[in-house]
Design a protein around this motif. Structure first.
Motif, short mmCIF file in Angstrom:
data_model
loop_
_atom_site.label_atom_id
_atom_site.label_comp_id
_atom_site.label_asym_id
_atom_site.label_seq_id
_atom_site.Cartn_x
_atom_site.Cartn_y
_atom_site.Cartn_z
N GLY A 78 29.02 -70.38 5.99
CA GLY A 78 29.89 -71.09 6.94
C GLY A 78 30.07 -70.41 8.27
O GLY A 78 31.17 -70.41 8.83
N ILE A 79 28.99 -69.82 8.83
CA ILE A 79 29.07 -69.23 10.18
C ILE A 79 28.55 -70.28 11.17
O ILE A 79 27.38 -70.68 11.09
CB ILE A 79 28.21 -67.95 10.29
N PRO A 80 29.39 -70.72 12.11
CA PRO A 80 28.89 -71.71 13.09
C PRO A 80 27.93 -71.07 14.10
O PRO A 80 27.95 -69.85 14.29
CB PRO A 80 30.17 -72.20 13.78
N ASN A 81 27.11 -71.86 14.75
CA ASN A 81 26.09 -71.41 15.73
C ASN A 81 25.27 -70.24 15.21
O ASN A 81 25.20 -69.18 15.87
CB ASN A 81 26.72 -70.98 17.07
N PRO A 82 24.64 -70.34 14.08
CA PRO A 82 23.96 -69.19 13.49
C PRO A 82 22.89 -68.57 14.40
O PRO A 82 22.77 -67.35 14.46
CB PRO A 82 23.37 -69.72 12.19
N GLU A 83 22.14 -69.41 15.15
CA GLU A 83 21.07 -68.88 16.03
C GLU A 83 21.66 -67.87 17.01
O GLU A 83 21.13 -66.78 17.21
CB GLU A 83 20.43 -70.03 16.83
N GLU A 84 22.78 -68.26 17.62
CA GLU A 84 23.45 -67.43 18.62
C GLU A 84 24.06 -66.19 17.97
O GLU A 84 23.90 -65.06 18.45
CB GLU A 84 24.55 -68.31 19.25
N ARG A 85 24.75 -66.41 16.83
CA ARG A 85 25.48 -65.33 16.15
C ARG A 85 24.56 -64.25 15.59
O ARG A 85 24.97 -63.08 15.47
CB ARG A 85 26.34 -65.91 15.01
N LEU A 86 23.32 -64.64 15.29
CA LEU A 86 22.35 -63.68 14.76
C LEU A 86 22.10 -62.51 15.73
O LEU A 86 21.83 -61.39 15.33
CB LEU A 86 21.03 -64.43 14.51
N LYS A 87 22.24 -62.82 17.03
CA LYS A 87 21.94 -61.80 18.05
C LYS A 87 23.16 -60.93 18.36
O LYS A 87 23.09 -60.00 19.14
CB LYS A 87 21.50 -62.49 19.36
N GLN A 88 24.30 -61.25 17.78
CA GLN A 88 25.52 -60.52 18.13
C GLN A 88 25.75 -59.30 17.23
O GLN A 88 25.08 -59.13 16.21
CB GLN A 88 26.72 -61.47 18.04
N TYR A 89 26.75 -58.48 17.63
CA TYR A 89 27.08 -57.25 16.89
C TYR A 89 28.37 -57.45 16.08
O TYR A 89 29.17 -58.34 16.40
CB TYR A 89 27.25 -56.10 17.89
N PRO A 90 28.59 -56.60 15.05
CA PRO A 90 29.78 -56.79 14.20
C PRO A 90 31.10 -56.90 14.97
O PRO A 90 31.97 -57.67 14.59
CB PRO A 90 29.76 -55.56 13.30
N HIS A 91 31.27 -56.13 16.07
CA HIS A 91 32.57 -56.17 16.76
C HIS A 91 32.85 -57.54 17.40
O HIS A 91 33.98 -57.82 17.78
CB HIS A 91 32.65 -55.06 17.82
N GLN A 92 31.81 -58.38 17.51
CA GLN A 92 32.01 -59.71 18.10
C GLN A 92 32.45 -60.74 17.04
O GLN A 92 32.57 -61.91 17.34
CB GLN A 92 30.73 -60.16 18.80
N PHE A 93 32.64 -60.27 15.80
CA PHE A 93 33.05 -61.15 14.69
C PHE A 93 34.47 -60.80 14.26
O PHE A 93 34.86 -59.63 14.28
CB PHE A 93 32.12 -60.96 13.49
N SER A 94 35.21 -61.82 13.81
CA SER A 94 36.55 -61.56 13.25
C SER A 94 36.40 -60.96 11.85
O SER A 94 35.30 -60.99 11.28
CB SER A 94 37.33 -62.87 13.17
N GLY A 95 37.51 -60.47 11.28
CA GLY A 95 37.47 -59.86 9.94
C GLY A 95 36.89 -60.81 8.90
O GLY A 95 36.04 -60.45 8.09
N GLY A 96 37.36 -62.07 8.92
CA GLY A 96 36.89 -63.06 7.94
C GLY A 96 35.41 -63.35 8.11
O GLY A 96 34.66 -63.48 7.13
N MET A 97 34.96 -63.44 9.37
CA MET A 97 33.55 -63.73 9.64
C MET A 97 32.67 -62.55 9.22
O MET A 97 31.57 -62.72 8.71
CB MET A 97 33.34 -64.03 11.14
N ARG A 98 33.21 -61.32 9.44
CA ARG A 98 32.44 -60.13 9.02
C ARG A 98 32.27 -60.15 7.50
O ARG A 98 31.21 -59.81 6.98
CB ARG A 98 33.15 -58.86 9.46
N GLN A 99 33.35 -60.54 6.78
CA GLN A 99 33.23 -60.56 5.32
C GLN A 99 32.23 -61.63 4.89
O GLN A 99 31.49 -61.45 3.93
CB GLN A 99 34.61 -60.76 4.67
#
Ligand code: SF4
Length: 334
Positions: A141-162
């Motif tokens: 359930g991660i939205p915009n997966p193409e975009e999010r794949l290029k990002q780093y952990p600090h750009q994700f919330s706690g729930g998204m990181r889990q």
């Protein structure tokens, strides 16, 4: 039901300057294919050590699997070489750790971390690995997966990181997933979302899950069976219904009484007085004796045998002995 995992008489010890800590002391349990077994207990009861032993992640030294067997699909994991174990870890058995921030490398993109395990264990092209990573991001359930794949952990919330950590654990399609306090570091609304995600993933993939937790609310939501651990031993095991409504061990009863319940509004919680025993020199009898309101003379001398209350419900307590039952019945009749 077909068993995927059988843990028999498992012992784990740690050698320290102060002596040998007997963290897991003769633990027995099994996991059926496709089910969720929750292992619950207070901090220090040995639940995380037992799950790390299944992954063979006990640091040796100072730790050691000092006895017993861990049969995964019939193969004893305690007998495998480190090389054989590396092939199993992450592919057949995966683990989700408590804190999603420390489980992710802050210097690598989410995409490279997701694909790392896949490319290490399977010889697949980077295109194929990326396709699989996108599928997993979609599954968790991660939205915009193409975009999010290029990002780093600090750009994700706690729930998204889990969610990413769960995707990493599942990307190689393991048969067994061990989740060690997977929602402890998250706030309550995110916890609920992550638990729903576990249910969805299990329904979709059929993965068998061992859930390690101290949180009985989490257990009530997703476990099929529950094993209660105390001082390095499993003292009661049963289906969710048996543990929540027909529990017999005084420790399990105490654990349930110390949890806030909406239907008992206004009633005080009852804590379990005292502390667990010192595992440098655990008692030879029942380890709950010093805190147990029902303790008898035999309790601190001899460890109780395991009583079978049903095919699925077992409890280690002298109160199940016929002589104790008779004494209690006589006392009640007076
Ligand atoms: Fe209490 Fe004795 Fe049962 Fe242990 S064996 S839980 S001390 S009654």
């Amino acid at each position: 039901m077909e068993k995927i995992l059988e843990v028999n008489d498992l012992h784990v010890t740690f050698s320290t300057y102060g002596g040998t800590v007997k963290a897991v002391r003769g633990v027995n349990f099994h996991l059926n294919k496709g089910e969720t077994l929750a292992i619950v207990g207070e901090s220090g009861c040995g639940k995380s050590v037992a799950s790390n032993a299944i992954m063979r992640l006990i640091p040796d030294p100072p730790g050691k699997i000092s006895g017993g067997s861990i049969l995964f699909n019939g193969r004893d994991l305690t007998k495998l070489s480190d090389k054989e174990m590396r092939r199993i870890r992450g592919v057949d058995i995966s683990m989700i750790f408590q804190d999603p921030m420390t489980a992710l490398n802050p210097t690598l993109t989410i995409g490279s971390q997701l694909m790392e395990g896949l490319r290490q264990h399977h010889k697949i092209s980077s295109d194929h690995a990326k396709k699989k990573a996108l599928e997993m991001m979609d599954l968790v359930g991660i939205p915009n997966p193409e975009e999010r794949l290029k990002q780093y952990p600090h750009q994700f919330s706690g729930g998204m990181r889990q969610r990413i950590v769960i995707a990493m654990a599942l990307i190689c399609e393991p048969e067994l997933l061990i989740a060690d306090e997977p929602t402890t570091a998250l706030d309550v609304t995110i916890q609920a979302q992550i638990l729903e995600l576990f249910e969805k993933i299990q329904a979709g993939t059929g993965v068998s899950i061992i859930l390690i937790t101290h949180d009985l609310g989490v257990v009530a939501k997703i476990a099929d069976r529950i094993a209660v651990m105390y001082a390095g031993k499993i003292i009661e095991v049963g289906t969710k219904r048996e543990i929540f409504y027909e529990q017999e061990h005084p420790y399990t009863k105490g654990l349930l009484k110390s949890v806030p319940r909406l239907d008992l509004k206004g009633e005080k919680l009852t804590p379990i007085d005292g502390t667990p025993p010192d595992l440098f020199s655990p008692p030879q009898g029942c380890p709950f004796t010093a805190r147990c309101p029902m303790a008898m003379e035999v309790c601190d001398k001899v460890y109780p045998f395991s009583s079978e209350l049903s095919d699925t419900h077992h409890v280690d307590c002298w109160l199940q002995d016929e002589r104790a039952k008779q004494l209690l019945a006589e006392a009640a009749a007076k």
